[in-house]
Design a protein around this motif. Structure first.
Motif, mmCIF file in Angstrom:
data_model
loop_
_atom_site.group_PDB
_atom_site.id
_atom_site.type_symbol
_atom_site.label_atom_id
_atom_site.label_comp_id
_atom_site.label_asym_id
_atom_site.label_seq_id
_atom_site.Cartn_x
_atom_site.Cartn_y
_atom_site.Cartn_z
ATOM 1 N N PRO A 33 0.843 -1.202 0.000
ATOM 2 C CA PRO A 33 0.000 0.000 0.000
ATOM 3 C C PRO A 33 0.878 1.251 0.000
ATOM 4 O O PRO A 33 1.908 1.302 0.676
ATOM 5 C CB PRO A 33 -0.802 -0.119 1.291
ATOM 6 N N LEU A 34 0.476 2.263 -0.747
ATOM 7 C CA LEU A 34 1.247 3.499 -0.866
ATOM 8 C C LEU A 34 0.589 4.626 -0.065
ATOM 9 O O LEU A 34 -0.618 4.773 -0.077
ATOM 10 C CB LEU A 34 1.361 3.917 -2.330
ATOM 11 N N ILE A 35 1.422 5.404 0.610
ATOM 12 C CA ILE A 35 0.961 6.567 1.368
ATOM 13 C C ILE A 35 1.586 7.798 0.740
ATOM 14 O O ILE A 35 2.817 7.890 0.614
ATOM 15 C CB ILE A 35 1.369 6.460 2.852
ATOM 16 N N HIS A 36 0.749 8.753 0.324
ATOM 17 C CA HIS A 36 1.291 9.942 -0.332
ATOM 18 C C HIS A 36 2.187 10.720 0.622
ATOM 19 O O HIS A 36 1.864 10.930 1.785
ATOM 20 C CB HIS A 36 0.174 10.851 -0.842
ATOM 21 N N SER A 37 3.342 11.137 0.105
ATOM 22 C CA SER A 37 4.298 11.882 0.906
ATOM 23 C C SER A 37 4.398 13.331 0.432
ATOM 24 O O SER A 37 4.051 14.259 1.157
ATOM 25 C CB SER A 37 5.674 11.219 0.842
ATOM 26 N N TYR A 38 4.848 13.558 -0.785
ATOM 27 C CA TYR A 38 4.922 14.903 -1.353
ATOM 28 C C TYR A 38 4.997 14.785 -2.874
ATOM 29 O O TYR A 38 5.491 13.790 -3.417
ATOM 30 C CB TYR A 38 6.134 15.671 -0.825
ATOM 31 N N GLY A 39 4.502 15.782 -3.568
ATOM 32 C CA GLY A 39 4.550 15.766 -5.022
ATOM 33 C C GLY A 39 3.999 14.471 -5.576
ATOM 34 O O GLY A 39 2.873 14.064 -5.264
ATOM 35 N N ASN A 40 4.792 13.796 -6.417
ATOM 36 C CA ASN A 40 4.427 12.486 -6.957
ATOM 37 C C ASN A 40 5.175 11.361 -6.252
ATOM 38 O O ASN A 40 5.385 10.285 -6.806
ATOM 39 C CB ASN A 40 4.720 12.435 -8.465
#
Length: 481
Positions: free
Chosen positions: A429-436
């Motif tokens: 699962p991916l968690i948004h951090s910054y930008g793309n």
């Protein structure tokens, strides 16, 4: 030697390190003088571990691969000094010079400059790739060091060695082991085939301990794709026989499986081992690597040893050649320091050396390892918090299939309200951090390990599947979803 005191110490340390089972054997002059099996092989049924319970021996397999290569060397079929391409013309590395000049010795002593790249080779839940295909992929994996510049532990190069064994012998790696190693030594319950392990009613189950203290069965990483590097499964009875052979340098029937000249090459120092965590201690101030063995001083004694770890299992084997004393330990808890703790304690008892509090030292190692993971994760989060958190591109642009020549295919799909990477049989699962940029956890349920995935719309994604890589692995988009 007080056997009851040793077993009592083992039971106490099992409780301290919270290990389901521990099987260990001590051998001297080729004979087993003590073997003990403690704890539970299967927590769901309460089945106890015994002399014939099967465990993956993990990286202890490497010593067997080196021994098999030595047999072929004695037959004149290979030389440790010859380039790998002499036996595998198709062998390649990302660095063309390294691919042309890497020798058998370089492969067995971890001196190729290639990092682990385990995720590219060892996958689960997917159709098994042929050994030839896995070796082919090695040529597409980026280097981490200059060729022969320093020790860089890598499993995939032992796959290359197992393929060489197959090419030169005309037998599969597992068949060669059975015929040339297991049968002469009397290891009747050992196999290099995962099916034999999984079909055994008396096999140890793999476990991890979560942060809340609960013990859970985990998915085992034991599979045939570890050929030559960590795919052998065995029992305490068989591994004790193997240890007896190593100490005595011959089988019970007096058969010498390799020549003395070849044995000296296997146990010679070929490089300094930079990855050890024990070697800050005065009793073990330095470690080197031979061919499938760590070579180090132990309290003034020459010691040959190797540790092994797979998901749910930890193993350790060590022997002192001049004292003709050795031991092997098998357990069903991953990333556990109990085997090393017991090994050093047993050596101290047998050699009548002054007491050293190994249990506390290794407990501290465990705490330091956990702290290092947490520090790494905090640094990732701290760094990312300083950057703009706004999402630049629509996440739907990232959905699709991607490909890297060495790592294969990767999928990015939607998981409820977030993106998810599917790769190698695992879901991240991916968690948004910054930008793309997104964060993903490549660790284990009991030990998170954060890395990043950086998307470039319409082109691809760069992913860190290992924290020690100099650069991320870039997957190019093949198909949108």
């Amino acid at each position: 030697m007080n056997i009851e005191a040793i077993d009592r110490y083992a039971a106490e340390q099992m409780e301290r390190f919270e290990v389901p089972s521990l099987c260990y054997a001590l051998a001297q002059r080729g004979k087993v003088i003590h073997a003990s099996t403690l704890g539970t092989a299967d927590l769901s049924t309460g089945r106890k571990a015994d002399l014939h319970t099967r465990y993956p021996i993990c990286s202890l397999t490497k010593s067997m691969t080196a021994l098999c290569m030595g047999m072929l060397a004695d037959e004149g079929k290979l030389s440790f000094e010859m380039p790998v391409r002499t036996y595998l013309p198709e062998f390649k590395m990302a660095d063309s010079y390294a691919g042309e000049h890497a020798t058998i010795r370089d492969l067995l002593s971890h001196m190729t400059g290639l990092p682990r790249h385990d995720p590219a080779i060892f996958k689960i839940g997917e159709e098994k790739e042929s050994l030839e295909r896995m070796v082919e992929k090695i040529g597409m994996l980026p280097m981490n060091r200059e060729f022969r510049s320093r020790f860089e532990y890598i499993n995939p190069m032992y796959l290359v060695c197992s393929l060489i064994i197959e090419r030169l012998s005309g037998k599969s790696y597992g068949e060669f082991l059975k015929e040339r190693l297991f049968r002469p030594i009397g290891m009747k319950e050992s196999s290099a085939f995962t099916e034999d392990m999984l079909n055994s009613a008396n096999r140890a189950k793999p476990y991890i301990r979560l942060k809340d203290g609960s013990m859970v069965e985990t998915l085992s990483f034991c599979n045939d794709s570890l050929s030559g590097a960590g795919n052998v499964n065995s029992t305490l009875a068989d591994m004790a026989a193997y240890m007896g052979y190593l100490i005595e340098q011959k089988t019970e029937k007096g058969e010498q499986l390799i020549s003395e000249q070849t044995r000296k090459q296997i146990f010679a120092t070929h490089t300094i081992d930079w990855c050890g965590y024990d070697y800050k201690w005065p009793e073990m101030p330095v470690a080197c690597y031979g061919l499938g063995w760590t070579i180090q001083p132990y309290r003034g004694n020459l010691c040959f040893c190797h540790a092994g770890s797979l998901y749910g299992f930890t193993s350790y084997m060590s022997f002192l050649p001049y004292e003709q004393t050795g031991l092997v330990l098998l357990s069903n808890l991953e990333q556990c320091f109990l085997p090393q703790t017991m090994a050093h304690h047993l050596f101290d008892v047998v050699l009548k050396l002054p007491y050293v509090n190994w249990e506390e030292r290794y407990a501290e190692n465990q705490r330091n390892m956990d702290a290092a993971y947490e520090a790494h994760n905090e640094e990732i989060l701290r760094t990312d918090r300083k950057k703009k958190s706004k999402l630049v591109s629509d996440p739907s642009l990232f959905l699709g299939e991607y490909k890297n020549s060495g790592y294969g295919r990767l999928q990015v799909c939607q998981l409820e309200d977030r993106l998810q990477i599917k790769y190698g049989g695992w879901n991240y699962p991916l968690i948004h951090s910054y930008g793309n940029t997104y964060l993903l956890d490549i660790g284990r349920p009991n030990r998170p390990l954060l890395t990043r995935a950086e998307f470039c719309p319409e082109r691809g994604v760069k992913v860190w599947f290992e924290v020690n890589l100099e650069e991320p692995i870039e997957f190019l988009m093949e198909r949108k979803r």
